[in-house]
Motif scaffolding. Structure first.
Motif: not given
Length: 281
Positions: A93-99
């Motif tokens: 969830q804390d990834d820059e490209f999440y979702g």
């Protein structure tokens, strides 16, 4: 040490002897306590039922306080709800490209662009401003970018290559989305002559321990005529897995550092005049 401890034991013995008369007092105290217990029993005979009744609500309270299983049941869904917070690419969830979902238009329609490929595309198109030349495989699990550059010497007085010594280098960047691995291959585009294979192999063995990033390789392949050809190449790779923010910068660092160390290795090889002549041919 043993002789010193022996008098201490005697002192302990004398204390025990002195305290021996106190046992009688202790017996009396015990008798008195027993007598006290008897009195308590007599007094306690009547309210015995009350005590039993008093114990029952305590047991009820314990039963009421024991919904510990409910608390555990409440915590378990929280734990399960936290663990699967990943998107379709496995990004947290804390990834820059999440979702996020990326796609590009091609002659065959829209093609999915997965996170590592998108990072390469952003570096190539967004930062450098070059046209899109990235080839994406069916299923979008692999991608490849091919480009050329020019290498020149003369950066310092200690180099073997001068400003006039310029050679072309071919580059291939490969993307493996499943491993989230970015690999850089830099080639000298002209085959190595058979008479230089031994000298070049020795140079690679001497230079690789000094190459702090990536490594030199002698790659052998067959050409269209079925003849074996040898090419000098430099290989470096980096994982984007675990990089929550800065994937584009990681690719930029890979190419920048790779080009620098490959240039230093080429310059070191040029100590051998035959290798230098071949590189500049």
């Amino acid at each position: 040490m043993a002789t010193k401890k022996s008098p201490a034991k005697k002192k302990v013995a004398t204390k025990v002897v002195k305290k021996a008369p106190a046992k009688k007092v202790a017996k009396k105290a015990i008798v008195q306590k027993v007598a006290a217990k008897k009195v308590i029993k007599k007094v306690a005979n009547k309210p015995a039922a009350k005590k039993v009744a008093a114990k029952k609500p305590v047991a009820k309270k314990k039963i009421l306080q024991k919904p510990a299983a409910k608390k555990v049941a409440k915590k378990s869904p929280k734990a399960t709800s936290k663990s699967p917070k990943v998107d379709q690419y496995g990004l947290e969830q804390d990834d820059e490209f999440y979702g996020l979902y990326f796609a590009k238009s091609t002659s065959k329609g829209l093609v999915e662009v997965k996170p590592c490929t998108f990072s390469l595309m952003y570096w190539w198109k967004g930062l450098l401003g070059y046209p899109d030349m990235i080839e994406i495989s069916k299923g979008s699990n692999t991608a490849m970018l091919q480009f050329e550059s020019t290498f020149g010497g003369g950066d310092s007085d200690e180099t073997e290559l001068t400003e006039q010594d310029v050679l072309d280098i071919d580059h291939i960047i490969e993307v493996d989305e499943e491993e989230m691995l970015i690999s850089l291959y830099s080639y000298v585009p002209i085959p190595v002559p058979e008479k230089l294979v031994g000298a070049l192999s020795l140079a690679i063995l001497n230079i690789n321990p000094e190459t702090r990033y990536g490594s030199l390789e002698l790659c052998s392949t067959e050409n269209e005529e079925g003849e074996t050809e040898h090419f000098l190449r430099y290989r470096a790779a980096t994982y984007l897995r675990g990089i929550k923010s800065g994937k584009v910068e990681a690719i930029e660092s890979l190419v920048t550092n790779g080009s620098e160390f490959f240039g230093l290795a080429l310059d070191a090889m040029c100590v051998n005049k035959s290798i230098k002549k071949w590189l500049l041919s």
